[in-house]
Design a protein around this motif. Structure first.
Motif, PDB file in Angstrom:
ATOM      1  N   ALA A 158       0.862  -1.186   0.000  1.00 44.83           N
ATOM      2  CA  ALA A 158       0.000   0.000   0.000  1.00 44.83           C
ATOM      3  C   ALA A 158       0.894   1.230   0.000  1.00 44.83           C
ATOM      4  O   ALA A 158       2.069   1.163   0.387  1.00 44.83           O
ATOM      5  CB  ALA A 158      -0.940   0.013   1.200  1.00 44.83           C
ATOM      6  N   ALA A 159       0.343   2.339  -0.437  1.00 43.93           N
ATOM      7  CA  ALA A 159       1.063   3.608  -0.381  1.00 43.93           C
ATOM      8  C   ALA A 159       0.063   4.736  -0.262  1.00 43.93           C
ATOM      9  O   ALA A 159      -1.054   4.656  -0.783  1.00 43.93           O
ATOM     10  CB  ALA A 159       1.949   3.802  -1.605  1.00 43.93           C
ATOM     11  N   THR A 160       0.461   5.774   0.432  1.00 42.78           N
ATOM     12  CA  THR A 160      -0.374   6.965   0.584  1.00 42.78           C
ATOM     13  C   THR A 160       0.471   8.203   0.333  1.00 42.78           C
ATOM     14  O   THR A 160       1.692   8.187   0.528  1.00 42.78           O
ATOM     15  CB  THR A 160      -0.979   7.061   2.005  1.00 42.78           C
ATOM     16  N   GLU A 207       9.330   0.772  -7.328  1.00 40.77           N
ATOM     17  CA  GLU A 207       8.241  -0.175  -7.121  1.00 40.77           C
ATOM     18  C   GLU A 207       6.919   0.549  -6.902  1.00 40.77           C
ATOM     19  O   GLU A 207       5.881   0.155  -7.448  1.00 40.77           O
ATOM     20  CB  GLU A 207       8.536  -1.076  -5.919  1.00 40.77           C
ATOM     21  N   ALA A 208       6.941   1.609  -6.093  1.00 36.00           N
ATOM     22  CA  ALA A 208       5.715   2.366  -5.844  1.00 36.00           C
ATOM     23  C   ALA A 208       5.191   2.993  -7.134  1.00 36.00           C
ATOM     24  O   ALA A 208       3.979   2.980  -7.396  1.00 36.00           O
ATOM     25  CB  ALA A 208       5.966   3.437  -4.789  1.00 36.00           C
ATOM     26  N   ARG A 227       3.447   0.349  -9.247  1.00 37.13           N
ATOM     27  CA  ARG A 227       2.153  -0.046  -8.706  1.00 37.13           C
ATOM     28  C   ARG A 227       1.097   1.047  -8.956  1.00 37.13           C
ATOM     29  O   ARG A 227      -0.064   0.761  -9.206  1.00 37.13           O
ATOM     30  CB  ARG A 227       2.251  -0.358  -7.215  1.00 37.13           C
ATOM     31  N   ILE A 228       1.517   2.309  -8.866  1.00 35.76           N
ATOM     32  CA  ILE A 228       0.576   3.410  -9.113  1.00 35.76           C
ATOM     33  C   ILE A 228       0.101   3.384 -10.562  1.00 35.76           C
ATOM     34  O   ILE A 228      -1.070   3.624 -10.856  1.00 35.76           O
ATOM     35  CB  ILE A 228       1.251   4.758  -8.784  1.00 35.76           C
ATOM     36  N   SER A 229       0.998   3.074 -11.493  1.00 37.75           N
ATOM     37  CA  SER A 229       0.649   3.137 -12.918  1.00 37.75           C
ATOM     38  C   SER A 229      -0.121   1.908 -13.396  1.00 37.75           C
ATOM     39  O   SER A 229      -0.677   1.918 -14.490  1.00 37.75           O
ATOM     40  CB  SER A 229       1.917   3.289 -13.766  1.00 37.75           C
ATOM     41  N   GLY A 230      -0.168   0.847 -12.585  1.00 40.84           N
ATOM     42  CA  GLY A 230      -0.842  -0.364 -12.987  1.00 40.84           C
ATOM     43  C   GLY A 230      -2.161  -0.562 -12.252  1.00 40.84           C
ATOM     44  O   GLY A 230      -2.552   0.262 -11.415  1.00 40.84           O
TER      45      GLY A 230
END
Length: 222
Positions: free
Chosen positions: A167-169, A210-211, A214-217
């Motif tokens: 997860a990322a915020t 990596e972040a 994940r954001i672009s996918g």
């Protein structure tokens, strides 16, 4: 960290005009080395990328596992704490739980002691106070990609995530006068010092890269 103003709408994954596209672009710059920045291993078990800090305001990206090596944190119940700043946190991918709690004084049969956290130059001085307390849950908010939650300065909470789930915020905050950072700890816990580890350039690039991917996918959060 702290943050200026409000973010734009989340937009579709990777959309240039949306929040995903903006943050993804910044992370790509960090990964490539064109934006000089080092990730910080936070004691609560995530990586912090401090994108902007101007006076009382700032913007950070928080990246939660799986990453190797991950920030060290002893497994156990969620850490109840409050900040000296107000924040708005938008989920970039994954799912993030925010448990709001009520803390009340309980000098006779306490379960925790309140500790003040004084941070300076990458070091947290965690000092016990005379305040003995208990806490009870008020409510939990689960936020998925594109959703946002807010916290007032001095409001106790804990961040909840599924074990090992990525997860990322992006966190926008603003310091306010008066409140201090507080964490609940053992009733008989001693004062301690925690040094936040600064990642090297290679590890920072891996985290940011990596972040960004994940954001672009597509979001695979259940």
């Amino acid at each position: 960290m702290n943050g200026p103003g409000e973010p734009g709408g989340p937009g579709a994954p990777g959309e240039p005009g949306g929040l995903d596209g903006l943050v993804g672009g910044i992370l790509t710059e960090i990964a490539s080395g064109t934006r000089p920045l080092r990730a910080v291993a936070h004691p609560l078990g995530f990586y912090c990328l401090p994108v902007l800090r101007e006076g009382e305001c700032g913007v950070c990206v928080h990246v939660f596992g799986p990453l190797t090596p991950a920030p060290s944190r002893v497994a156990g119940p969620p850490e109840i704490h409050c900040h000296s700043w107000e924040l708005k946190s938008s989920v970039l991918y994954g799912r993030v739980g925010n448990l709001k709690v009520r803390v009340f004084d309980e000098p006779r049969r306490p379960t925790h002691r309140a500790f003040e956290v004084h941070s300076r130059a990458g070091t947290d001085e965690i000092r016990p106070t005379p305040r003995l307390v208990r806490w009870e849950p008020v409510g939990e908010q689960r936020s998925a990609r594109g959703e946002t939650y807010t916290l007032a300065a001095g409001e106790f909470h804990a961040t909840l995530l599924a074990a090992g789930a990525p997860a990322a915020t992006v966190v926008l905050g603003r310091s306010v006068p008066g409140p201090v950072d507080v964490v609940l700890g053992p009733v008989d816990g001693p004062a301690r010092r925690v040094v936040r580890r600064l990642c090297d350039a290679a590890q920072t690039a891996r985290i940011a890269g990596e972040a960004a991917r994940r954001i672009s996918g597509p979001d695979q959060a259940a």
